[in-house]
Design an enzyme around this catalytic site. Structure first.
Site, PDB file in Angstrom:
ATOM      1  N   CYS A  80      -8.859  12.424  12.078  1.00 31.15           N
ATOM      2  CA  CYS A  80      -9.995  11.615  12.536  1.00 31.15           C
ATOM      3  C   CYS A  80      -9.872  10.254  11.866  1.00 31.15           C
ATOM      4  O   CYS A  80      -9.056  10.076  10.959  1.00 31.15           O
ATOM      5  CB  CYS A  80     -11.325  12.302  12.191  1.00 31.15           C
ATOM      6  N   CYS A  86      -7.665  10.212   6.081  1.00 29.57           N
ATOM      7  CA  CYS A  86      -7.156  10.854   4.870  1.00 29.57           C
ATOM      8  C   CYS A  86      -5.629  10.942   4.841  1.00 29.57           C
ATOM      9  O   CYS A  86      -5.030  10.896   3.775  1.00 29.57           O
ATOM     10  CB  CYS A  86      -7.738  12.253   4.725  1.00 29.57           C
ATOM     11  N   LYS A 135     -11.982   4.513  -5.483  1.00 29.02           N
ATOM     12  CA  LYS A 135     -10.670   5.087  -5.808  1.00 29.02           C
ATOM     13  C   LYS A 135      -9.818   4.123  -6.633  1.00 29.02           C
ATOM     14  O   LYS A 135      -9.797   2.931  -6.344  1.00 29.02           O
ATOM     15  CB  LYS A 135      -9.940   5.449  -4.517  1.00 29.02           C
ATOM     16  N   LYS A 164     -17.907   6.270  -2.349  1.00 24.89           N
ATOM     17  CA  LYS A 164     -16.745   6.708  -3.127  1.00 24.89           C
ATOM     18  C   LYS A 164     -15.928   5.509  -3.608  1.00 24.89           C
ATOM     19  O   LYS A 164     -15.953   4.443  -2.985  1.00 24.89           O
ATOM     20  CB  LYS A 164     -15.876   7.645  -2.302  1.00 24.89           C
ATOM     21  N   ARG A 220     -13.047   8.418  -8.191  1.00 18.50           N
ATOM     22  CA  ARG A 220     -12.373   9.705  -7.968  1.00 18.50           C
ATOM     23  C   ARG A 220     -11.145   9.864  -8.882  1.00 18.50           C
ATOM     24  O   ARG A 220     -10.856   9.011  -9.704  1.00 18.50           O
ATOM     25  CB  ARG A 220     -11.929   9.786  -6.499  1.00 18.50           C
ATOM     26  N   CYS A 267      -3.087  14.976   7.150  1.00 24.66           N
ATOM     27  CA  CYS A 267      -4.243  15.422   6.381  1.00 24.66           C
ATOM     28  C   CYS A 267      -4.500  16.895   6.696  1.00 24.66           C
ATOM     29  O   CYS A 267      -3.870  17.467   7.573  1.00 24.66           O
ATOM     30  CB  CYS A 267      -5.463  14.583   6.734  1.00 24.66           C
ATOM     31  N   ARG A 276     -11.959  20.682  -5.278  1.00 25.85           N
ATOM     32  CA  ARG A 276     -10.895  19.724  -5.586  1.00 25.85           C
ATOM     33  C   ARG A 276     -10.888  19.498  -7.088  1.00 25.85           C
ATOM     34  O   ARG A 276     -11.906  19.120  -7.673  1.00 25.85           O
ATOM     35  CB  ARG A 276     -11.224  18.434  -4.841  1.00 25.85           C
ATOM     36  N   CYS A 301     -11.713  21.325   7.834  1.00 22.83           N
ATOM     37  CA  CYS A 301     -12.416  20.048   7.720  1.00 22.83           C
ATOM     38  C   CYS A 301     -13.502  19.926   8.786  1.00 22.83           C
ATOM     39  O   CYS A 301     -13.202  19.957   9.976  1.00 22.83           O
ATOM     40  CB  CYS A 301     -11.442  18.883   7.842  1.00 22.83           C
TER      41      CYS A 301
HETATM   42 FE1  SRM Z   1     -10.363  12.408   2.638  1.00 25.48          FE
HETATM   43  C1  SRM Z   1     -13.464  13.164   3.658  1.00 25.48           C
HETATM   44  C2  SRM Z   1      -9.514  15.643   2.754  1.00 25.48           C
HETATM   45  C3  SRM Z   1      -7.558  11.685   0.920  1.00 25.48           C
HETATM   46  C4  SRM Z   1     -10.763   9.087   3.368  1.00 25.48           C
HETATM   47  N1  SRM Z   1     -11.363  14.112   3.085  1.00 25.48           N
HETATM   48  C5  SRM Z   1     -12.698  14.175   3.475  1.00 25.48           C
HETATM   49  C6  SRM Z   1     -13.142  15.641   3.561  1.00 25.48           C
HETATM   50  C7  SRM Z   1     -13.705  16.034   2.224  1.00 25.48           C
HETATM   51  C8  SRM Z   1     -14.104  15.979   4.711  1.00 25.48           C
HETATM   52  C9  SRM Z   1     -15.578  15.945   4.412  1.00 25.48           C
HETATM   53  O1  SRM Z   1     -16.118  14.901   3.951  1.00 25.48           O
HETATM   54  O2  SRM Z   1     -16.237  16.952   4.644  1.00 25.48           O
HETATM   55  C10 SRM Z   1     -11.746  16.314   3.824  1.00 25.48           C
HETATM   56  C11 SRM Z   1     -11.627  17.771   3.414  1.00 25.48           C
HETATM   57  C12 SRM Z   1     -10.659  18.494   4.310  1.00 25.48           C
HETATM   58  C13 SRM Z   1     -10.309  19.838   3.809  1.00 25.48           C
HETATM   59  O3  SRM Z   1     -10.681  20.831   4.478  1.00 25.48           O
HETATM   60  O4  SRM Z   1      -9.662  19.948   2.779  1.00 25.48           O
HETATM   61  C14 SRM Z   1     -10.819  15.314   3.178  1.00 25.48           C
HETATM   62  N2  SRM Z   1      -8.912  13.475   1.864  1.00 25.48           N
HETATM   63  C15 SRM Z   1      -8.674  14.798   2.101  1.00 25.48           C
HETATM   64  C16 SRM Z   1      -7.327  15.224   1.547  1.00 25.48           C
HETATM   65  C17 SRM Z   1      -7.297  16.662   1.048  1.00 25.48           C
HETATM   66  C18 SRM Z   1      -6.244  14.960   2.608  1.00 25.48           C
HETATM   67  C19 SRM Z   1      -4.891  15.559   2.318  1.00 25.48           C
HETATM   68  O5  SRM Z   1      -4.399  16.170   3.258  1.00 25.48           O
HETATM   69  O6  SRM Z   1      -4.321  15.401   1.239  1.00 25.48           O
HETATM   70  C20 SRM Z   1      -7.150  14.154   0.459  1.00 25.48           C
HETATM   71  C21 SRM Z   1      -7.797  14.542  -0.839  1.00 25.48           C
HETATM   72  C22 SRM Z   1      -7.577  13.509  -1.871  1.00 25.48           C
HETATM   73  C23 SRM Z   1      -8.069  13.879  -3.241  1.00 25.48           C
HETATM   74  O7  SRM Z   1      -7.450  14.733  -3.873  1.00 25.48           O
HETATM   75  O8  SRM Z   1      -9.063  13.277  -3.683  1.00 25.48           O
HETATM   76  C24 SRM Z   1      -7.938  13.001   1.090  1.00 25.48           C
HETATM   77  N3  SRM Z   1      -9.396  10.687   2.157  1.00 25.48           N
HETATM   78  C25 SRM Z   1      -8.173  10.627   1.562  1.00 25.48           C
HETATM   79  C26 SRM Z   1      -7.615   9.322   1.731  1.00 25.48           C
HETATM   80  C27 SRM Z   1      -6.220   8.891   1.271  1.00 25.48           C
HETATM   81  C28 SRM Z   1      -6.195   8.392  -0.136  1.00 25.48           C
HETATM   82  O9  SRM Z   1      -7.240   8.340  -0.826  1.00 25.48           O
HETATM   83  O10 SRM Z   1      -5.110   8.011  -0.568  1.00 25.48           O
HETATM   84  C29 SRM Z   1      -8.541   8.578   2.450  1.00 25.48           C
HETATM   85  C30 SRM Z   1      -8.350   7.126   2.957  1.00 25.48           C
HETATM   86  C31 SRM Z   1      -8.435   6.127   1.891  1.00 25.48           C
HETATM   87  C32 SRM Z   1      -9.838   5.620   1.722  1.00 25.48           C
HETATM   88  O11 SRM Z   1     -10.622   6.290   1.049  1.00 25.48           O
HETATM   89  O12 SRM Z   1     -10.164   4.585   2.317  1.00 25.48           O
HETATM   90  C33 SRM Z   1      -9.665   9.439   2.702  1.00 25.48           C
HETATM   91  N4  SRM Z   1     -11.926  11.285   3.352  1.00 25.48           N
HETATM   92  C34 SRM Z   1     -11.882   9.951   3.638  1.00 25.48           C
HETATM   93  C35 SRM Z   1     -13.134   9.561   4.240  1.00 25.48           C
HETATM   94  C36 SRM Z   1     -13.526   8.128   4.689  1.00 25.48           C
HETATM   95  C37 SRM Z   1     -14.101   7.369   3.552  1.00 25.48           C
HETATM   96  C38 SRM Z   1     -14.667   6.025   3.936  1.00 25.48           C
HETATM   97  O13 SRM Z   1     -14.374   5.058   3.240  1.00 25.48           O
HETATM   98  O14 SRM Z   1     -15.402   5.946   4.935  1.00 25.48           O
HETATM   99  C39 SRM Z   1     -13.926  10.723   4.335  1.00 25.48           C
HETATM  100  C40 SRM Z   1     -15.340  10.839   4.913  1.00 25.48           C
HETATM  101  C41 SRM Z   1     -16.382  10.257   4.027  1.00 25.48           C
HETATM  102  O15 SRM Z   1     -16.190  10.017   2.842  1.00 25.48           O
HETATM  103  O16 SRM Z   1     -17.497  10.045   4.557  1.00 25.48           O
HETATM  104  C42 SRM Z   1     -13.132  11.785   3.792  1.00 25.48           C
HETATM  105 FE1  SF4 Z   2     -10.773  15.676   7.820  1.00 24.36          FE
HETATM  106 FE2  SF4 Z   2     -10.631  13.395   9.093  1.00 24.36          FE
HETATM  107 FE3  SF4 Z   2      -9.950  13.543   6.535  1.00 24.36          FE
HETATM  108 FE4  SF4 Z   2      -8.366  14.639   8.310  1.00 24.36          FE
HETATM  109  S1  SF4 Z   2      -8.865  12.464   8.203  1.00 24.36           S
HETATM  110  S2  SF4 Z   2      -9.064  15.622   6.399  1.00 24.36           S
HETATM  111  S3  SF4 Z   2      -9.789  15.342   9.814  1.00 24.36           S
HETATM  112  S4  SF4 Z   2     -11.962  13.836   7.330  1.00 24.36           S
END
Ligand code: SRM
Ligand code: SF4
Length: 582
Positions: free
Chosen positions: A488, A492, A225, A223, A145, A443, A75, A449
């Site tokens: 899930c 995201c 943001k 993390k 981030r 997502c 990323r 993922c």
């Molecule tokens: Fe996310 C984890 C993809 C935005 C909350 N996110 C992941 C991971 C890296 C899975 C992992 O930990 O192994 C995913 C990778 C999937 C893949 O194969 O690419 C993933 N997140 C994404 C993306 C690519 C979704 C998308 O379709 O655009 C976004 C990348 C953003 C970026 O460029 O940095 C993405 N993730 C978000 C958002 C939305 C936002 O930030 O606006 C959220 C919810 C907002 C928040 O953070 O509360 C989000 N991602 C999570 C979480 C839960 C975090 C938590 O607070 O518990 C995880 C899991 C974790 O961190 O343990 C996670």
């Molecule tokens: Fe993966 Fe869950 Fe984030 Fe979708 S919401 S990209 S399934 S960690």
């Protein structure tokens, strides 16, 4: 007396990492496995990478006694999401030549991801990005981030100022360790790290660690943001973020920011200690206090956040655990100033304005709708080639949006027709894309993922075909519902800020939420658990029919769902998010 909780293993890992170096450099030379060993599996995240494998073929490979096809997802760091056509051409070439999937995936945080980079190519990738003036520092891990900024090129002057602040905030909060340069660039300095740390950290916010004055040796508990948002466009979905600077203008110039803290969307199915929440208003800061304020908020979260339980570690929980007023008072003390009262602001929109708009300076901007942000050459729709062809002639810049779309920005009037022709020829502009599709998001989810429970990106396009049919049947073909699918409960796809949100439960099954609003300021409520696509569509058919018949003038579906009693609104998620429907 109960024993104090033990720090989580992630804290040990950071402590022993030698400021994020770990043994990644040595591990890189170990080509017997495609993956990373021990702590390095987690540490590479601080360098913007995740180890993954293709889940579609995992079982088959295991059956053949082969290691899963391990690779990394990268990323990029791109505060405010702006890049040049030259950079785009370099990014495009690497995807084509060195990744398993060949795609560029625009994320909903204004950057892009490469999926499927093999271990042997990782160092080349970082050096390649470096030559383009890019890096992937702190796009993952327990750090601040990629900083978002409203992608509104129309009000150019205000946007330019806000964008500069997004970059400054990003740099002020970056890790200072030389680990990224040492491991990937053979010690060569990264452009961004030459300027980091030069911003004064207020004394009380300083961690006391000589290497990491802002983040400290243990970095953040979780993390973090940050956004810079220009009302009335909430395109960055500020309530998904820990720290938000809401731009307040005066006479076309930026006067300062309202600061909102503690948004976030993840939860765990059935775990009532977890919940999404919106960000809380702290107050207004003038421009000369912005960096001090950012450092102060981050430092309070650094020192007060929960380092034992990672599910209770994000800023929104710290605000509750320590008390909102205490948190604000501590931030004021650390930044050396009081917050002024919040200045008036309001949001009217969230999505991107697809198509051409003319900016203040007579230049044109074309927002391309990229379904799920996935740029790849599809049969009859060579999207990735199309963007490359535009980059070859474009003299302005590109802007990645927080809705997974791409803006071809700053196009001179004489180039407009040429660019439109390329975009149409490659399927980047299509008159058949409905408003509903434009306002839907998924997502990544399967197959890359590791946390996915259900399909999202691969599910959404055909699901929207069916929602489109329902909308048309009820005379709503020109309207939309903010509809989001997330594979899930990590959330995201930001389903927890949607009017209708689907959250993956198991393959083919989702929890259905509704009652969020169009502006993205209300969390939706669970309506039905663990249901199939057919069951969801049957419910949507009733809801859309009722909305078409009974809505008030201009009423969005989420507001209608609340007014008509489909769901009780979520008012204070910390208290009532898990309440059952009466
Ligand atoms: Fe996310 C984890 C993809 C935005 C909350 N996110 C992941 C991971 C890296 C899975 C992992 O930990 O192994 C995913 C990778 C999937 C893949 O194969 O690419 C993933 N997140 C994404 C993306 C690519 C979704 C998308 O379709 O655009 C976004 C990348 C953003 C970026 O460029 O940095 C993405 N993730 C978000 C958002 C939305 C936002 O930030 O606006 C959220 C919810 C907002 C928040 O953070 O509360 C989000 N991602 C999570 C979480 C839960 C975090 C938590 O607070 O518990 C995880 C899991 C974790 O961190 O343990 C996670
Ligand atoms: Fe993966 Fe869950 Fe984030 Fe979708 S919401 S990209 S399934 S960690």
């Amino acid at each position: 007396m109960s024993k104090p909780a033990q720090p989580s293993d992630n804290e040990r890992l950071k402590e022993q990492s030698d400021y994020l170096h770990g043994t990644i450099a040595q591990d890189l030379g170990e080509q017997l496995t495609g993956g990373f060993q021990g702590d390095n599996f987690q540490l590479i995240r601080f360098h913007g990478m995740y180890e993954q494998d293709d889940r579609d073929i995992r079982a088959e490979r295991l059956e053949q006694k082969l290691e899963p096809n391990k690779n990394v997802m990268l990323r990029c760091r791109l505060p405010g999401g702006i890049i040049s056509p030259e950079q785009w051409l370099g990014i495009d070439r690497f995807a084509g030549e060195h990744t398993l999937y060949g795609s560029i995936r625009l994320t909903n945080r204004q950057t892009f991801q490469y999926h499927g980079v093999l271990k042997k190519d990782i160092k080349t990738m970082h050096q390649w990005l470096h030559k383009l003036g890019l890096d992937s520092i702190a796009t993952a891990g327990d750090v601040n981030r990629n900083v978002l900024c409203t992608s509104n090129p129309v009000e150019s002057a205000l946007h330019r100022e806000a964008y500069e602040w997004a970059k400054k905030i990003s740099e002020a909060l970056l890790p200072q360790t030389t680990a990224y340069a040492d491991i990937w660039l053979d010690g060569e300095k990264v452009a961004s790290t030459e300027t980091t740390g030069k911003h004064a950290v207020p004394e009380r916010a300083d961690s006391g660690d000589a290497v990491e004055p802002v983040l400290g040796k243990h970095y953040l508990p979780r993390k973090f943001k940050t956004t810079v948002v220009i009302p009335p466009h909430n395109d960055v979905d500020l309530h998904a973020n820990d720290l938000n600077f809401v731009a307040i203008g005066a006479n076309g110039r930026l006067a300062g920011f309202n600061v909102l803290v503690g948004g976030g969307l993840s939860m765990e199915h059935g775990n009532h200690k977890t919940f999404p929440n919106t960000a809380q208003e702290f107050g207004f800061v003038p421009l000369d206090k912005v960096l001090a304020c950012a450092a102060a908020v981050v430092s309070v979260q650094r020192d007060w956040g929960n380092r034992s339980d990672r599910k209770n570690a994000k800023t929104r929980y710290t605000l509750i655990n320590k008390g909102l007023d205490n948190f604000i008072a501590e931030v004021e003390q650390r930044m050396g100033a009081r917050f002024e009262p919040v200045r008036p602001y309001h949001f009217t929109s969230r999505g991107d304005r697809i198509g051409w708009v003319k900016g203040e300076e007579g230049l044109w901007h074309l927002t391309l709708f990229i379904e799920n942000g996935r740029l790849l050459d599809y049969p009859g729709r060579p999207l990735k080639t199309g963007v490359r062809k535009i980059a070859e002639i474009h003299r302005g810049d590109f802007r990645l949006t927080a809705n997974q779309n791409l803006i071809v920005a700053n196009v001179a009037p004489k180039d407009k027709a040429k660019i439109e022709k390329i975009a149409r020829a490659h399927g980047l502009i299509s008159d058949s894309v409905t408003k509903q599709r434009e306002h839907s998001m998924a997502c990544v989810s399967l197959p890359t993922c590791p946390l996915a429970m259900a399909e999202a990106e691969r599910f959404l396009p055909q699901f929207i075909d069916q929602v489109d049919a329902l909308m048309a049947e009820h005379g709503l073909a020109d309207d939309h519902i903010v509809l989001r699918v997330t594979g899930c409960p990590n959330g995201c796809g930001r389903a927890m800020l949607a009017e209708i949100g689907l959250v993956g439960k198991a393959i083919g099954r989702y929890n259905l939420y509704t009652g969020g609003n169009r502006e993205g300021t209300r969390i939706p409520r669970l309506f039905k658990e663990n249901i199939t696509e057919a069951e969801i569509l049957a419910i949507l058919a009733q809801w859309i029919g009722a909305w078409a018949q009974n809505r008030e003038e201009g009423e969005g579906f989420g507001d209608f769902a609340v007014r008509s009693g489909i769901v009780k609104p979520v008012i204070n998620p910390a208290v009532d998010f898990w309440d059952e429907q009466p």
